[in-house]
Design a protein around this motif. Sequence first.
Motif, short mmCIF file in Angstrom:
data_model
loop_
_atom_site.label_atom_id
_atom_site.label_comp_id
_atom_site.label_asym_id
_atom_site.label_seq_id
_atom_site.Cartn_x
_atom_site.Cartn_y
_atom_site.Cartn_z
N ILE A 179 0.97 -1.37 -0.52
CA ILE A 179 0.03 -0.16 -0.15
C ILE A 179 1.12 1.60 0.25
O ILE A 179 1.51 1.30 0.82
N VAL A 180 0.71 1.74 -1.08
CA VAL A 180 1.93 3.26 -1.02
C VAL A 180 1.75 3.78 -0.01
O VAL A 180 3.34 4.58 0.29
N GLY A 212 9.53 6.68 6.75
CA GLY A 212 9.61 8.25 7.05
C GLY A 212 9.14 9.23 6.67
O GLY A 212 9.56 10.58 6.98
N GLY A 213 8.49 9.71 5.19
CA GLY A 213 8.25 10.37 4.34
C GLY A 213 6.75 11.09 5.18
O GLY A 213 5.83 10.18 5.25
N HIS A 214 6.30 12.21 4.32
CA HIS A 214 4.95 12.55 4.56
C HIS A 214 4.40 12.04 3.08
O HIS A 214 4.50 12.70 2.04
N TYR A 215 2.90 11.70 3.52
CA TYR A 215 2.36 11.27 2.45
C TYR A 215 1.10 12.04 2.36
O TYR A 215 0.63 12.38 2.97
N ARG A 216 1.04 11.55 1.25
CA ARG A 216 -0.39 12.80 0.75
C ARG A 216 -0.42 12.38 -1.08
O ARG A 216 0.33 11.37 -1.61
N HIS A 276 0.28 9.78 -5.40
CA HIS A 276 1.37 9.43 -4.77
C HIS A 276 2.41 10.65 -4.63
O HIS A 276 3.17 10.25 -5.23
N LEU A 277 2.10 11.21 -2.69
CA LEU A 277 3.71 12.25 -3.27
C LEU A 277 4.12 12.19 -1.96
O LEU A 277 3.57 11.42 -0.58
#
Lengths: 230, 230
Positions: B82-83, B91-95, B129-130
Amino acid sequence: MNKVTHQTIRQSILERIQKGEWALGELIPGEAALAEEYGCARTTINRALQGLADEGLVVRKRKGGTRVCNMPVRQARFDIPIVREQVEAFGGHYRHQVLRKVEKVPPLSIRTRLGLEKGAKALQLDTVHLADGRPFAYEARWVNLKVVPQIRSAPFDEVSANEWLVQTVPFSSGDVSFSAVAAGKDVASALECKEGDALFVIDRTTSLAGEFVTTMKLFYREGYQLYSRL
Amino acid sequence: MNKVTHQTIRQSILERIQKGEWALGELIPGEAALAEEYGCARTTINRALQGLADEGLVVRKRKGGTRVCNMPVRQARFDIPIVREQVEAFGGHYRHQVLRKVEKVPPLSIRTRLGLEKGAKALQLDTVHLADGRPFAYEARWVNLKVVPQIRSAPFDEVSANEWLVQTVPFSSGDVSFSAVAAGKDVASALECKEGDALFVIDRTTSLAGEFVTTMKLFYREGYQLYSRL
DNA sequence: CCTTTTATTATGTGTGTACATATAAATATG
DNA sequence: CATATTTATATGTACACACATAATAAAAGG
């Protein structure tokens, strides 16, 4: 009326989960309760639930009970293929050709991968796999000569390095990764494609009893897909 | 001296196979013999061998006995990701951002995949997805509205289509394939990469109880690798 | 000699029991 | 009230036993 076996129970519970009888992350009845419900021994329920747990559908914890996995990441199982078998599975005629076979000091990236000392030599083996005479995949491999020195005298006009290693050091462990890369000059010429074409790559490192045996990059010709049911 | 459990026995037998105690395709001792050797019940040996059989290391046949697999194709197990979780695992911020959401008649290739009738509409959903604001993956999806009409009113500013579907129709089956493609114009602009870049693609079709729910192509940004131990 | 039938045998599976182990919940302690 | 200790409980695992099942090997029949 079906016989009650751990298999049928497993299937039944799976269906109940899929139907949504228990929500994600929710506790399902304990082994004792299910045993009574299905009219079987607790051992049998245990086996069924263990099976579902192995597949990642439920999570089990002592005292905590069994609950539906709240993070249903389905797993896909892939057979890491042997190129010859892939080609022959499609009814093609398989042939391979060794493009390079030299002993030399590998670059740092390979050295660390194989866990070699500085200055130690390894066998570099580049092979092109052909299906009906057309390039199918390009294999760039480094072999740790300390672990498999016999490879020096392996008959590579008969079997490919891949197959020889599978026969010689079977059941080794390791890791794989899949990625996409643009074809470089060497690869492009070996695969008879354009430089920059998007190629599917399997990167595999193999070890046996803590010793690294070989690392390999396998570049498939354009359009190749690796498929699996889940 | 280790305790004798099905796990330790399984490990022990695995090592004996790896050491080459039995050749490829060779018969290994029967359960009764091994039980005596290890000083345990036959049931325990059975469990150990079943485990090895599940992993494809040995092949078992009634009356035929257990033999080392003569075609050691190691299987790799991958978690189909799941992306959001992938991004957050690093540790990235997902958006995410929905680029398109329209109901329309899909092209033939999608129609057949979803098993739709001619002229039937489906929901087309394109999402980017970012990770930390940078494009990470581009998702091109078609959803079968007959199976999940509720998706029309799903809150896609909160959860991605992927997650919504996982929550709504969990534990569905399906198939996946991995491949490499050159970035097209749409994908390139969404991922902010150059047209023609080599991208890793996961193609996934999901079905529930014989009905196709959704089909999706997920294009990862350049350099992405899918990794697994085996 | 070939075909059919009948043992034989190794794995597959269910049962009941006993005990191990992890851990959540309840209780005692400071 | 926070922390340590105990208790209860669900799963984990081993065992001895019985019978099922599939496939091979041996025996019987033509």
